[in-house]
Motif scaffolding. Sequence first.
Motif, PDB file in Angstrom:
ATOM      1  N   THR A  15     -19.182 -17.096   0.270  1.00  0.00           N
ATOM      2  CA  THR A  15     -20.105 -18.064   0.844  1.00  0.00           C
ATOM      3  C   THR A  15     -21.480 -17.445   0.735  1.00  0.00           C
ATOM      4  N   ASN A  16     -22.327 -17.973  -0.165  1.00  0.00           N
ATOM      5  CA  ASN A  16     -23.632 -17.353  -0.366  1.00  0.00           C
ATOM      6  C   ASN A  16     -24.698 -17.997   0.504  1.00  0.00           C
ATOM      7  N   CYS A  41     -34.678 -11.253   0.499  1.00  0.00           N
ATOM      8  CA  CYS A  41     -33.741 -11.476  -0.592  1.00  0.00           C
ATOM      9  C   CYS A  41     -33.779 -12.939  -0.985  1.00  0.00           C
ATOM     10  N   THR A  42     -33.648 -13.212  -2.264  1.00  0.00           N
ATOM     11  CA  THR A  42     -33.469 -14.580  -2.717  1.00  0.00           C
ATOM     12  C   THR A  42     -32.174 -15.111  -2.080  1.00  0.00           C
ATOM     13  N   PRO A  43     -32.182 -16.308  -1.489  1.00  0.00           N
ATOM     14  CA  PRO A  43     -31.000 -16.778  -0.756  1.00  0.00           C
ATOM     15  C   PRO A  43     -29.685 -16.700  -1.522  1.00  0.00           C
ATOM     16  N   GLN A  44     -29.678 -17.006  -2.810  1.00  0.00           N
ATOM     17  CA  GLN A  44     -28.441 -16.985  -3.574  1.00  0.00           C
ATOM     18  C   GLN A  44     -27.919 -15.572  -3.825  1.00  0.00           C
ATOM     19  N   HIS A  45     -28.719 -14.563  -3.529  1.00  0.00           N
ATOM     20  CA  HIS A  45     -28.350 -13.177  -3.819  1.00  0.00           C
ATOM     21  C   HIS A  45     -27.689 -12.471  -2.644  1.00  0.00           C
ATOM     22  N   ASN A  46     -27.277 -13.218  -1.653  1.00  0.00           N
ATOM     23  CA  ASN A  46     -26.544 -12.626  -0.529  1.00  0.00           C
ATOM     24  C   ASN A  46     -25.400 -13.541  -0.167  1.00  0.00           C
ATOM     25  N   GLY A  47     -24.457 -13.004   0.559  1.00  0.00           N
ATOM     26  CA  GLY A  47     -23.353 -13.821   1.017  1.00  0.00           C
ATOM     27  C   GLY A  47     -22.330 -13.025   1.791  1.00  0.00           C
ATOM     28  N   GLN A  48     -21.310 -13.731   2.225  1.00  0.00           N
ATOM     29  CA  GLN A  48     -20.149 -13.117   2.860  1.00  0.00           C
ATOM     30  C   GLN A  48     -18.959 -13.387   1.962  1.00  0.00           C
ATOM     31  N   PHE A  49     -17.974 -12.485   2.002  1.00  0.00           N
ATOM     32  CA  PHE A  49     -16.776 -12.714   1.218  1.00  0.00           C
ATOM     33  C   PHE A  49     -15.539 -12.399   2.027  1.00  0.00           C
ATOM     34  N   THR A  50     -14.451 -13.047   1.658  1.00  0.00           N
ATOM     35  CA  THR A  50     -13.129 -12.722   2.168  1.00  0.00           C
ATOM     36  C   THR A  50     -12.241 -12.464   0.958  1.00  0.00           C
ATOM     37  N   THR A  51     -11.348 -11.521   1.106  1.00  0.00           N
ATOM     38  CA  THR A  51     -10.478 -11.125   0.016  1.00  0.00           C
ATOM     39  C   THR A  51      -9.192 -11.937   0.042  1.00  0.00           C
ATOM     40  N   VAL A  52      -8.814 -12.467  -1.107  1.00  0.00           N
ATOM     41  CA  VAL A  52      -7.545 -13.169  -1.264  1.00  0.00           C
ATOM     42  C   VAL A  52      -6.520 -12.180  -1.809  1.00  0.00           C
ATOM     43  N   SER A  53      -6.861 -11.524  -2.897  1.00  0.00           N
ATOM     44  CA  SER A  53      -6.014 -10.527  -3.536  1.00  0.00           C
ATOM     45  C   SER A  53      -6.944  -9.564  -4.255  1.00  0.00           C
ATOM     46  N   LEU A  58     -11.079  -3.668   0.936  1.00  0.00           N
ATOM     47  CA  LEU A  58     -11.770  -4.321   2.050  1.00  0.00           C
ATOM     48  C   LEU A  58     -11.221  -5.734   2.218  1.00  0.00           C
ATOM     49  N   PRO A  59     -10.997  -6.181   3.451  1.00  0.00           N
ATOM     50  CA  PRO A  59     -10.535  -7.548   3.663  1.00  0.00           C
ATOM     51  C   PRO A  59     -11.648  -8.585   3.503  1.00  0.00           C
ATOM     52  N   GLY A  60     -12.886  -8.143   3.590  1.00  0.00           N
ATOM     53  CA  GLY A  60     -14.035  -9.025   3.479  1.00  0.00           C
ATOM     54  C   GLY A  60     -15.280  -8.260   3.839  1.00  0.00           C
ATOM     55  N   GLY A  61     -16.406  -8.930   3.780  1.00  0.00           N
ATOM     56  CA  GLY A  61     -17.650  -8.261   4.138  1.00  0.00           C
ATOM     57  C   GLY A  61     -18.867  -9.026   3.695  1.00  0.00           C
ATOM     58  N   VAL A  62     -19.912  -8.276   3.394  1.00  0.00           N
ATOM     59  CA  VAL A  62     -21.229  -8.789   3.060  1.00  0.00           C
ATOM     60  C   VAL A  62     -21.541  -8.445   1.612  1.00  0.00           C
ATOM     61  N   ILE A  63     -22.213  -9.348   0.923  1.00  0.00           N
ATOM     62  CA  ILE A  63     -22.670  -9.104  -0.443  1.00  0.00           C
ATOM     63  C   ILE A  63     -24.192  -9.129  -0.454  1.00  0.00           C
ATOM     64  N   THR A  66     -28.310  -8.445  -6.994  1.00  0.00           N
ATOM     65  CA  THR A  66     -29.468  -8.870  -7.773  1.00  0.00           C
ATOM     66  C   THR A  66     -29.216 -10.182  -8.499  1.00  0.00           C
ATOM     67  N   GLY A  67     -27.980 -10.617  -8.554  1.00  0.00           N
ATOM     68  CA  GLY A  67     -27.624 -11.895  -9.176  1.00  0.00           C
ATOM     69  C   GLY A  67     -27.119 -12.847  -8.121  1.00  0.00           C
ATOM     70  N   ASN A  68     -26.520 -13.933  -8.548  1.00  0.00           N
ATOM     71  CA  ASN A  68     -25.980 -14.908  -7.604  1.00  0.00           C
ATOM     72  C   ASN A  68     -24.683 -14.379  -6.992  1.00  0.00           C
ATOM     73  N   ALA A  69     -24.645 -14.290  -5.679  1.00  0.00           N
ATOM     74  CA  ALA A  69     -23.470 -13.767  -4.981  1.00  0.00           C
ATOM     75  C   ALA A  69     -22.232 -14.599  -5.296  1.00  0.00           C
ATOM     76  N   SER A  70     -22.375 -15.899  -5.446  1.00  0.00           N
ATOM     77  CA  SER A  70     -21.215 -16.746  -5.712  1.00  0.00           C
ATOM     78  C   SER A  70     -20.573 -16.433  -7.060  1.00  0.00           C
ATOM     79  N   ASP A  71     -21.312 -15.846  -8.004  1.00  0.00           N
ATOM     80  CA  ASP A  71     -20.748 -15.476  -9.301  1.00  0.00           C
ATOM     81  C   ASP A  71     -19.679 -14.394  -9.176  1.00  0.00           C
ATOM     82  N   LEU A  72     -19.708 -13.634  -8.085  1.00  0.00           N
ATOM     83  CA  LEU A  72     -18.740 -12.559  -7.904  1.00  0.00           C
ATOM     84  C   LEU A  72     -17.329 -13.077  -7.654  1.00  0.00           C
ATOM     85  N   ALA A  73     -17.206 -14.336  -7.305  1.00  0.00           N
ATOM     86  CA  ALA A  73     -15.883 -14.925  -7.082  1.00  0.00           C
ATOM     87  C   ALA A  73     -15.177 -15.228  -8.399  1.00  0.00           C
ATOM     88  N   GLY A  74     -15.880 -15.181  -9.516  1.00  0.00           N
ATOM     89  CA  GLY A  74     -15.290 -15.411 -10.822  1.00  0.00           C
ATOM     90  C   GLY A  74     -15.480 -16.851 -11.265  1.00  0.00           C
TER      91      GLY A  74
END
Length: 155
Positions: A15-16, A41-53, A58-63, A66-74
Amino acid sequence: MCTSTSTLFAQINVTNSQTAQQLVQRLVGYNVPVLNPTLNCTPQHNGQFTTVSSNLGLPGGVILCTGNASDLAGPYSNYVGQTAQTGGDPQLSALINNAVTNDACVLEFDFVPDVDTVSTLHFDYVFGSEEYPGYTCSQYNDVFGFLITGPGYPV
């Protein structure tokens, strides 16, 4: 300095565009007084994550990136990229012999730890870079820092 890398396999939900307060609450947990949260920070460059697999450990945390945080989800590509082309941060630059930094994503806050937890303050983190191994030992470097100040900590 050259480093080696390992492959990371992860499936995460991101969730960015979070507020400074939302990110800080994810870091410190509940019942910890937090003061002055700021996010540079540019708004799209931060977020929270939860781990599925994942093998992140880490079970989750903060991102913060320098790029879009949502891109890290694949889905993953060889390049996440920088999109903001914004300035750096002088404290991060100081960590790397005052080299110029770019696209900084900085979260700052004050907190008051519980008297019983002062000696157990800790952060679990994973630092990643899309620049490895392609730019290893080049003029491009990523920098990350936890900067802690206060009574008993140097300024």
